[in-house]
Design an enzyme around this catalytic site. Structure first.
Site, short mmCIF file in Angstrom:
data_model
loop_
_atom_site.label_atom_id
_atom_site.label_comp_id
_atom_site.label_asym_id
_atom_site.label_seq_id
_atom_site.Cartn_x
_atom_site.Cartn_y
_atom_site.Cartn_z
N TYR A 1 2.22 8.52 15.56
CA TYR A 1 0.98 8.90 14.87
C TYR A 1 -0.11 7.86 15.12
CZ TYR A 1 -2.54 9.44 11.28
OH TYR A 1 -3.74 9.54 10.63
N LYS B 1 -3.66 8.39 17.29
CA LYS B 1 -5.00 8.16 16.74
C LYS B 1 -5.74 7.08 17.54
CE LYS B 1 -6.45 10.08 13.64
NZ LYS B 1 -7.15 11.38 13.59
#
EC number: 1.1.1.145
Length: 346
Positions: free
Chosen positions: A147, A151
């Site tokens: 994750y 990002k």
């Protein structure tokens, strides 16, 4: 009068952005683009609000949904560090979905993009090094989870796209905003913690080091920063073009446990004993194994145990300096609204 699109507009942050855009003088139409249908769509007597169900990885549908849009606030993402989604699913939405949005900007001549990044695009890193600083603080950026990696990669993609040539020779201008831990009404994780405390007899058992300080931001203030950035990026000579900013307000900086206790104590939640670190580590390893073998997500795993116990404290006023940001909700209002939502959602 402009047409704005909010991807992920049915989500936690996206919904609040849509609400605030209703009061924006220069906005005529708001297109809410999300893969899920909003069970409680926002309506307005003064703005046109169109809901469009769309997968951001489907270029043709994205292009159709964005045709005629002047500015995009791109919040759509899979926010998951618990194992609910596979690595490929997270990368597909967070990185490749952002590629699709940028491609649509180029193809349709959309000149402005505000991207919702994350503090995890910076840290805490996989080594557990504390971060105390601002947007220009030197730090070893080494993501410890897909994750965070997704990002980071998407933010770099958006930053690189700033000032690139789009349709008819115009330029694309971008800005990235990095929320710290968002809380507020609609915070599903906060609701889970509250329900766990209720199940344990209104006791909050402590799992986080008191010295592991984390910055937090109320969802309404994070949304306001997006709306304000969308306004300022359109000004000639704007400072925010090609820059990234942490989202912040005056919420208390403290450990996750202490923050939750501050918020929930008026709801009858009391501080409990501290669970030993060795026991937390044992359960985290066990949960990681369940995730690998059975695809079973868990709030406690080795990654969440590490980042929750690693300081990430933002000390900045760059958004105030560059686009006149100041929080529109004080801490008392933010806490009261969050408490009310928790009580009503029981």
């Amino acid at each position: 009068m402009a047409v704005y699109a909010v991807t992920g507009g049915a989500g936690f942050l996206g919904r609040y952005i849509v609400k605030l855009l209703i009061s924006a003088d220069d906005v005529q139409e708001i297109r809410v683009i999300d893969i899920v249908e909003d069970p409680q769509p926002i309506t307005s007597k003064v703005k046109v609000i169109n809901y469009i169900q769309c997968d951001i990885n489907d270029f043709d549908k994205v292009r159709e949904a964005l045709d005629g849009v002047n500015l995009i606030i791109h919040t759509a993402a899979l926010v998951d560090v618990f194992g609910k989604y596979t690595d490929n699913e997270i990368m597909k939405v967070n990185y490749y979905g952002t590629q699709t949005i940028l491609a649509a900007c180029v193809d349709l001549g959309i000149k402005y993009l505000i991207y919702t990044s994350s503090m995890e695009a910076i840290g805490p890193n996989k080594h557990g090094d504390p971060f105390i600083g601002h947007e220009h603080t030197l730090y070893d950026i080494s993501p410890g989870h897909v994750y965070a990696k997704s990002k980071r990669m998407a933010e770099q993609l958006v930053m690189k796209a700033n000032n690139s040539v789009i349709m008819n020779g115009a330029k694309l201008y971008t800005c990235c905003l990095r929320p710290t831990g968002i809380y507020g009404e609609g915070d599903k994780l906060m609701k889970v913690f509250y329900e766990q405390c209720k199940q344990h007899g209104n006791i909050m058992y402590r799992t986080v080091d008191d010295n592991a300080v984390h910055s937090r931001v109320y969802v309404g203030n994070a949304a306001w920063m997006h709306v304000l950035a969308a306004k300022y990026i359109q000004y000639p000579g704007s400072e925010i073009k090609g820059n990234a900013y942490f989202c912040y307000d005056y919420s208390p900086s403290c450990s996750y446990d202490m923050f939750n206790l501050l918020l929930m104590k008026p709801l009858g939640i009391e501080q409990g004993s501290r669970i030993p670190r060795w026991m937390l580590k044992m359960y985290a390893c066990k949960n990681d194994m369940k995730r690998i073998l059975f695809r079973k997500p868990s709030l406690l795993n080795n990654y969440t145990l590490k980042i929750s116990n690693t300081t990430f404290e933002v000390r900045t006023n760059n958004a105030e300096l560059d686009f006149n940001y100041s929080p529109i909700f004080n801490v008392d209002v933010a806490f009261e609204r969050t408490r009310k939502w928790l009580e009503e959602s029981e």
